[in-house]
Every structure is written in C-alpha cells, then in structure tokens.
Design an enzyme around this catalytic site. Structure first.
Site, short mmCIF file in Angstrom:
data_model
loop_
_atom_site.label_atom_id
_atom_site.label_comp_id
_atom_site.label_asym_id
_atom_site.label_seq_id
_atom_site.Cartn_x
_atom_site.Cartn_y
_atom_site.Cartn_z
N LYS A 22 5.17 -56.64 0.20
CA LYS A 22 4.14 -56.17 -0.98
C LYS A 22 4.10 -57.13 -1.98
O LYS A 22 2.90 -57.67 -2.27
CB LYS A 22 4.57 -54.74 -1.59
CG LYS A 22 3.96 -54.58 -2.85
CD LYS A 22 4.21 -53.04 -3.46
CE LYS A 22 5.60 -52.99 -4.30
NZ LYS A 22 5.14 -53.57 -5.61
N ASN A 23 5.11 -57.86 -2.56
CA ASN A 23 5.08 -58.55 -3.61
C ASN A 23 4.62 -59.79 -3.45
O ASN A 23 4.42 -60.88 -4.19
CB ASN A 23 6.47 -58.52 -4.23
CG ASN A 23 6.70 -57.26 -5.04
OD1 ASN A 23 5.57 -56.37 -4.98
ND2 ASN A 23 7.82 -56.96 -5.42
N CYS A 116 5.35 -49.37 -18.23
CA CYS A 116 5.45 -48.35 -17.18
C CYS A 116 6.99 -47.88 -17.18
O CYS A 116 7.43 -48.41 -18.26
CB CYS A 116 5.31 -49.16 -15.65
SG CYS A 116 6.27 -50.29 -15.45
N ARG A 121 5.96 -54.05 -20.34
CA ARG A 121 5.63 -55.16 -19.30
C ARG A 121 4.84 -56.35 -20.01
O ARG A 121 3.70 -56.09 -19.90
CB ARG A 121 5.18 -54.71 -18.12
CG ARG A 121 5.71 -53.69 -17.36
CD ARG A 121 7.00 -53.77 -16.97
NE ARG A 121 6.80 -54.92 -15.67
CZ ARG A 121 6.78 -54.42 -14.27
NH1 ARG A 121 6.73 -52.93 -14.15
NH2 ARG A 121 6.82 -55.19 -13.39
N ASP A 308 15.03 -54.98 -8.04
CA ASP A 308 14.27 -54.12 -7.39
C ASP A 308 15.53 -53.41 -6.47
O ASP A 308 14.96 -52.51 -5.42
CB ASP A 308 13.25 -54.90 -6.44
CG ASP A 308 12.05 -55.25 -7.35
OD1 ASP A 308 11.23 -55.82 -6.77
OD2 ASP A 308 12.00 -54.70 -8.43
N ARG A 400 3.70 -46.40 -2.79
CA ARG A 400 3.14 -47.94 -3.42
C ARG A 400 4.02 -49.14 -2.91
O ARG A 400 3.46 -49.94 -2.75
CB ARG A 400 3.32 -47.78 -4.84
CG ARG A 400 2.61 -46.93 -5.82
CD ARG A 400 2.84 -47.46 -7.02
NE ARG A 400 2.93 -48.50 -7.54
CZ ARG A 400 2.95 -49.16 -8.60
NH1 ARG A 400 3.83 -48.30 -9.63
NH2 ARG A 400 2.75 -50.43 -8.82
C1 EPZ Z 1 7.66 -58.92 -10.26
O1 EPZ Z 1 6.99 -58.18 -10.98
C2 EPZ Z 1 7.89 -57.69 -9.18
N1 EPZ Z 1 6.28 -57.06 -9.11
C3 EPZ Z 1 8.55 -56.51 -9.71
O2 EPZ Z 1 8.64 -55.74 -8.62
C4 EPZ Z 1 9.89 -57.06 -9.83
O3 EPZ Z 1 10.93 -56.26 -10.15
C5 EPZ Z 1 9.84 -58.32 -10.99
O4 EPZ Z 1 9.05 -59.04 -10.45
C6 EPZ Z 1 11.31 -58.80 -11.14
O5 EPZ Z 1 11.70 -59.28 -9.87
C7 EPZ Z 1 5.56 -57.85 -8.20
O6 EPZ Z 1 5.82 -58.86 -7.76
C8 EPZ Z 1 4.17 -57.11 -7.91
P1 EPZ Z 1 8.58 -60.45 -14.05
P2 EPZ Z 1 6.73 -59.03 -12.66
O7 EPZ Z 1 7.53 -61.33 -14.79
O8 EPZ Z 1 6.14 -60.47 -12.17
C9 EPZ Z 1 9.88 -60.44 -18.59
C10 EPZ Z 1 8.54 -53.49 -7.48
O9 EPZ Z 1 9.38 -52.65 -7.47
N2 EPZ Z 1 8.61 -60.98 -18.89
O10 EPZ Z 1 9.34 -61.35 -13.11
O11 EPZ Z 1 5.94 -58.49 -13.61
C11 EPZ Z 1 9.66 -58.71 -18.04
O12 EPZ Z 1 9.58 -58.12 -19.11
C12 EPZ Z 1 8.05 -54.40 -8.65
O13 EPZ Z 1 8.03 -54.06 -6.31
C13 EPZ Z 1 8.18 -61.42 -19.98
O14 EPZ Z 1 9.01 -61.34 -20.99
O15 EPZ Z 1 8.11 -59.34 -13.27
C14 EPZ Z 1 11.07 -58.88 -17.34
O16 EPZ Z 1 11.93 -58.45 -18.22
C15 EPZ Z 1 8.95 -53.77 -9.86
N3 EPZ Z 1 7.02 -62.13 -20.35
C16 EPZ Z 1 11.13 -60.21 -16.72
O17 EPZ Z 1 10.45 -60.93 -17.54
C17 EPZ Z 1 6.04 -62.05 -19.59
O18 EPZ Z 1 4.90 -62.30 -19.66
C18 EPZ Z 1 10.98 -60.36 -15.20
O19 EPZ Z 1 9.66 -59.83 -15.14
C19 EPZ Z 1 6.37 -61.65 -18.07
C20 EPZ Z 1 7.56 -60.89 -17.78
#
Ligand code: EPZ
Length: 422
Positions: A22-23, A116, A121, A308, A400
């Site tokens: 998915k990701n 969420c 986020r 995850d 999802r």
């Molecule tokens: C991706 O989300 C995945 N989703 C998430 O999977 C996964 O949990 C996450 O990466 C971490 O591996 C998809 O790929 C669609 P991040 P993403 O930006 O990119 C912080 C699932 O269950 N952050 O890597 O949104 C954030 O708050 C989903 O399939 C900032 O601070 O996650 C978090 O603490 C859930 N500023 C950390 O970074 C930003 O601008 C990692 O989040 C962006 C993120």
C-alpha cells in the site's frame, strides 16, 4: 459498518500470498502525474486507500482504469491542481500529491491532512523541502497552497524531531526529478517503499542515485515518460502474517514476502523463539519453542523495527512469558490498541512512550473496536489466539491496508467471518 467475528484457537497452517505494498502504491500512483504519457502499475493492492487515491486522480482529470491488481493511468492535459478535503480527510497519504502537482503544474492545492488516532501528523518537513526547491507555500482555509515558477535543485536536510519522514522524502523526491539542476536529500527515509518509488521514477527517465540510503542524489530532467512498474510486496502485511503464525503456534509459508525487508522483525522473533527462514519465493514461519519469551522493542525509521508492526508485536507479547517493553519513538501516541487488548485479558500499562506488557499467555474473546489500521490488525491477531469469540467492529480501518484479510486467514485455518453490523 462491517464487523469481523473470530472464534479463537487452532493453529494457522498452509500458504498465504502477500499483496502489493500500500505504502509504495500510493506515492507511485501520485507520481504518474509527472508525465502526460500512459503508466501501467501492476501488483496494486485493491484497498480503500488505493480507491481513494484513484478517486483523487480522477478528480484531477486523470483517466484511470483499475482491473484486478493493475491500474492504467492516462493523465490528460488539465488545469486541475487541487486534492480536496473530502478525499484527503479520509486518507492523509494524499499529502504526497503535493510534490508531483507542483513539479508538473507549477501549482498545487492539497488539503491539510489533519491528525489521526496515531497522533497529530505535521507536514513541516514537506513544506520545508518544497520551499527549499523554490516553492512558495501558504496554509489557507485548511489547505496547503503551493506555487513555483521554476523548481531549482538544492541540498536539503529533511530530518525531523522523529528522524526521517517517508512521505516528505517522497514529496521532495517527486518534485526534485523535474527541478533544474541537482538536489541532495539528506536524512532521507530509507524505507523499501521509497526505493520502489525511486525505481518507478527512474523507469520514467528520472536520474536518481542513493535511494534506500539517507542521502538521495537527484539530477533534474526536463520531462518524464510513461512507464510500467510492478509494486513491491507489502512488508507490513507480510509481517502481520508472520505474527499470525507465531501467535497461533502455526506453520505458515508466506508467498511473495521479501525477507530482506523484515530483518528487524525477524531479529526480535528469533529472540522470542520463532524461526523465520527464506523458502522458495516466500518465507516459512514456525515456533522453535512452545512458550514464547518476552522481548523489548523500540520503533525506529527503516531499517529499524517498524512502527507499523508495533501493535501486532504487542499482541504477541501479550501471550508470551514474562515482561516485554515496547517503546514507540515514531508516533508516541500510537497505543489505541492497548485498552482493547486489555479488554481481552492482556495486562498492559503505559509509561510515557513505552507500553509495559506482562505476558499472560492466555487471552479471552471479547467485543472490541478497531481504531487505526495496525491496531485493528493487532486485534485480529489477539482474536486468533483468544479463548472464545472476538467481535471487532469498525473494520473499515482494516480495509484500508489489508486486502481480503478474512479470506486469506480462512484459507489457512482461521475461524473468521465478516458480518454487517446491525
Ligand atoms: C508513512 O507515513 C506511512 N504511510 C505510515 O504508515 C508509517 O507509519 C510512517 O510512514 C512511518 O513509517 C504511508 O506511507 C502512506 P512519517 P508518513 O512522515 O510518511 C513526523 C500505515 O499504517 N513528521 O515518516 O506520514 C511524524 O509526526 C501508515 O500504513 C514530522 O515531524 O510518516 C512522525 O513522528 C500509518 N514532520 C515521524 O515524522 C513532517 O513534516 C515519521 O512520520 C512529517 C512527519
């Protein structure tokens, strides 16, 4: 809304096949906006989030045909550049449309994703990266509005308070491929899904090196062509089935799972007494010991233990022997599953960003409620091993991220069915 009913007990045995990731599929579908030529994306999992992404592409005047697990995308010239709130509010991954829209149409308007259940986020890294490439960005009326006459390559440090960001890396990568000159992304996400996105972009004619390492080097090109690409298998779905075999003391062959993407999980499972080995084009899972040992886990960016998989690992720890500590360093609030697991007889309490799990070695079935995608998966795992019946409501969360989950589990011996919630 549907609910899933599981009669616990029994050992999962046989073969299950993992779907496409998915990701990886979501940013790759967004990346098709970077060309006006046809793209064919194969091994796409037919999930709610993928259908949402397809609806957004169609709202951007893109012709999309989805049949079986193949999606054919034919963008037409269009002035559309907005991903509306009605879609983004159901899927925050829509934020990864920012980069391709900005790169191709010089403007983008994507609704702020909002928080969420796993935490607020933020998108500050997305904004920082796109601004560094020359975009001007405003947050107005709940939307991120970006414009850029010309994107110009830059050295960008993309690390945040929690380390690298997967979708911020995806956004900057998709913008940089059409920028003028060279972009270096430092502290880039190393997830296999980013590598898969980069591989697709290279097939389209992009010049990218270093994908899969913290330093990605992009030489901008003038245009990209259409391409055909098969999405990698879903390592989180695979990891969930690995734990389904472990928690039920089963014996499972997980076809199409890529063992190289599961090193952190396998390392922990070896410690608790579960063997996971490569077998043909899949991986074979079974317990080495009757009673599983406790384990300490801290979630980290890839290749560390994936956030995850934290909820699913907690379900396993709940029935292991001894005290396990699971620390969540990516989404510190990602513990919605704890109260539901405790309803099933688990003995877990939270201490800051850590969950202390006293293995009770037996759970009892109960009516529980899904909250986020991976918490729902943890409840399924707990239901498989709990004594009696478990009813999981709000399973749309599950739909999802897990394609045909009850069918796949039934085929390996689970007593599971989906019913309409009255
Ligand atoms: C991706 O989300 C995945 N989703 C998430 O999977 C996964 O949990 C996450 O990466 C971490 O591996 C998809 O790929 C669609 P991040 P993403 O930006 O990119 C912080 C699932 O269950 N952050 O890597 O949104 C954030 O708050 C989903 O399939 C900032 O601070 O996650 C978090 O603490 C859930 N500023 C950390 O970074 C930003 O601008 C990692 O989040 C962006 C993120």
């Amino acid at each position: 809304m549907d609910k899933i009913i599981i009669e616990g007990g029994g050992h999962l045995k046989g073969t299950v096949e993992v779907s496409g990731a998915k990701n990886a599929a979501l940013p790759i579908l967004a990346a098709t906006l970077l060309t006006e030529e046809k793209c064919v994306i194969k091994n796409v999992p037919m999930l709610r989030d993928v259908h949402t992404m397809i609806k957004i592409l169609r709202s951007l005047d893109v012709k999309v045909q989805a049949e079986q697990n193949r999606v054919i995308v034919e963008p037409k010239k269009s002035g559309q550049y907005e991903a509306s709130y009605k879609f983004v509010s159901t899927m925050r991954a829509s934020v990864c449309l920012l980069g391709p829209l900005l790169a191709k149409k010089k403007k983008a308007r994507v609704s702020m994703p909002g928080g969420c259940v796993i935490g607020q986020r933020p998108v500050d890294l997305h904004i920082k990266g796109l601004k560094a490439l020359g975009a001007s960005i405003k947050i107005e009326h709940g939307y991120i509005a970006a414009t850029a006459k010309r994107l110009v390559g830059k050295n960008i440090f993309l690390g945040g308070a929690y380390g690298s960001s997967v979708l911020a890396t995806a956004n900057v990568l998709m913008a940089a491929v059409l920028a003028k000159g060279r972009t270096l992304i430092e502290n880039a996400a190393c997830e296999p899904e980013i590598v898969d996105l980069a591989d697709f972009l290279v097939k389209m004619g992009a010049k990218i090196k270093g994908q899969g390492t913290p330093l990605i080097d992009i030489e901008g090109v003038k245009r990209l062509s259409g391409a055909t690409h098969s999405v990698i298998s879903d390592r989180i779905e695979a990891g969930t089935y690995v734990l389904a075999a472990a928690i039920t003391d089963g014996d499972l062959l997980i076809e199409k799972a890529n063992i190289e993407h599961l090193s952190a999980l396998i390392d922990k499972l070896e410690q608790v007494g579960v063997s996971v080995v490569k077998k043909g084009t899949g991986i074979h899972v079974r317990r080495k010991a009757k009673i599983l040992k406790s384990v300490d886990v801290t979630t980290m960016p890839y290749p560390g233990f994936p956030t995850d998989m934290q909820a699913q690992m907690m379900a396993l720890a709940s029935v292991s022997d001894g005290i396990s500590v699971l620390t969540e360093k990516i989404f510190p609030d990602r513990f919605m599953h704890v109260s539901e697991l405790n309803r099933m007889g688990a003995d877990i309490f939270l201490e800051g960003a850590s969950a202390i799990v006293k293995g009770t070695r037996k759970l009892s079935g109960a009516p529980v409620m899904a909250s986020d995608l991976r918490a729902s998966a943890a409840l399924i795992l707990a239901g498989l091993v709990a004594k009696g019946k478990t009813e999981i409501s709000r399973v749309y969360h599950l739909d999802r991220g897990y394609e045909k989950i009850e069918e796949k589990l039934r085929n390996i011996g689970a007593k599971i069915k989906r019913v309409k919630e009255e």
